[in-house]
Motif scaffolding. Structure first.
Motif, PDB file in Angstrom:
ATOM      1  N   UNK A 181       5.334  -5.005   1.702  1.00 18.59           N
ATOM      2  CA  UNK A 181       4.601  -4.020   0.909  1.00 18.59           C
ATOM      3  C   UNK A 181       5.519  -3.467  -0.185  1.00 18.59           C
ATOM      4  N   UNK A 182       5.028  -3.518  -1.403  1.00 17.86           N
ATOM      5  CA  UNK A 182       5.748  -2.891  -2.512  1.00 17.86           C
ATOM      6  C   UNK A 182       5.078  -1.587  -2.934  1.00 17.86           C
ATOM      7  N   UNK A 183       3.771  -1.470  -2.600  1.00 17.89           N
ATOM      8  CA  UNK A 183       3.059  -0.233  -2.911  1.00 17.89           C
ATOM      9  C   UNK A 183       1.816  -0.132  -2.038  1.00 17.89           C
ATOM     10  N   UNK A 184       1.771   0.890  -1.183  1.00 17.03           N
ATOM     11  CA  UNK A 184       0.563   1.202  -0.417  1.00 17.03           C
ATOM     12  C   UNK A 184      -0.173   2.277  -1.188  1.00 17.03           C
ATOM     13  N   UNK A 193      -5.866   0.297  -2.474  1.00 17.54           N
ATOM     14  CA  UNK A 193      -5.394  -1.026  -2.115  1.00 17.54           C
ATOM     15  C   UNK A 193      -3.923  -1.102  -1.763  1.00 17.54           C
ATOM     16  N   UNK A 194      -3.390  -2.337  -1.849  1.00 17.77           N
ATOM     17  CA  UNK A 194      -2.013  -2.632  -1.457  1.00 17.77           C
ATOM     18  C   UNK A 194      -1.442  -3.670  -2.412  1.00 17.77           C
ATOM     19  N   UNK A 195      -0.146  -3.563  -2.680  1.00 15.95           N
ATOM     20  CA  UNK A 195       0.583  -4.599  -3.424  1.00 15.95           C
ATOM     21  C   UNK A 195       1.695  -5.118  -2.524  1.00 15.95           C
ATOM     22  N   UNK A 196       1.929  -6.447  -2.603  1.00 19.97           N
ATOM     23  CA  UNK A 196       2.953  -7.083  -1.775  1.00 19.97           C
ATOM     24  C   UNK A 196       3.853  -7.984  -2.599  1.00 19.97           C
ATOM     25  N   UNK A 197       5.045  -8.200  -2.067  1.00 13.56           N
ATOM     26  CA  UNK A 197       5.881  -9.322  -2.471  1.00 13.56           C
ATOM     27  C   UNK A 197       5.593 -10.409  -1.447  1.00 13.56           C
TER      28      UNK A 197
END
Length: 142
Positions: A45-48, A53-57
């Motif tokens: 997770x790079x940003x919850x 939503x959610x951002x991931x690497x």
């Protein structure tokens, strides 16, 4: 012409979900769902962002970024899904084989994204009749 800074795997999809935007947090934030939806990927997770939503690497057979962005629309929201990545395994050297491999990889990742978005839709719209009002926070069946 060679494109610069464009990844080989490019997925962008959207699905309207007739449910309260806040209801998505529990489903999209559940790490067990991530393992089921993308079993071969390692997600960091790079940003919850809660209901947004959610951002991931992304690591594993792909390296890049992935995002679920939930945009409030009318009485529900649009679930946007993005994946931008490169395969980590060596690609075929021959142009046609390379193109076929990448086309198949893109198709497979698009299908996985659609499976995810339809599962979220089915879960959050459970009990809603076609054409009926969106499911509110108090009626979401998880």
């Amino acid at each position: 012409m060679k494109l610069v800074n464009v990844t080989s795997i490019q997925v962008a999809d959207e699905t309207f979900i007739a449910a309260a935007p806040s209801s998505v947090t529990e489903v999209v934030g559940d790490r067990a769902n991530w393992r089921r939806w993308w079993p071969d990927l390692r997600l960091t997770v790079t940003e919850e962002r809660g209901a947004q939503g959610v951002r991931w690497r992304v690591d594993g057979p792909l390296a890049g970024t992935m995002e679920i962005w939930c945009q409030p629309v009318m009485d529900g929201f649009v679930l946007h899904y993005f994946l931008h990545a490169e395969p980590t395994a060596g690609l075929p050297a021959e142009g046609r084989a390379r193109g076929s491999y990448l086309a198949d990889a893109n198709r497979d990742r698009r299908a996985a994204g659609k499976v995810m978005s339809f599962e979220v839709k089915d879960r959050l719209e459970s009990g809603r009749w076609v054409g009926g009002p969106a499911i509110g926070d108090d009626r979401v069946a998880l």
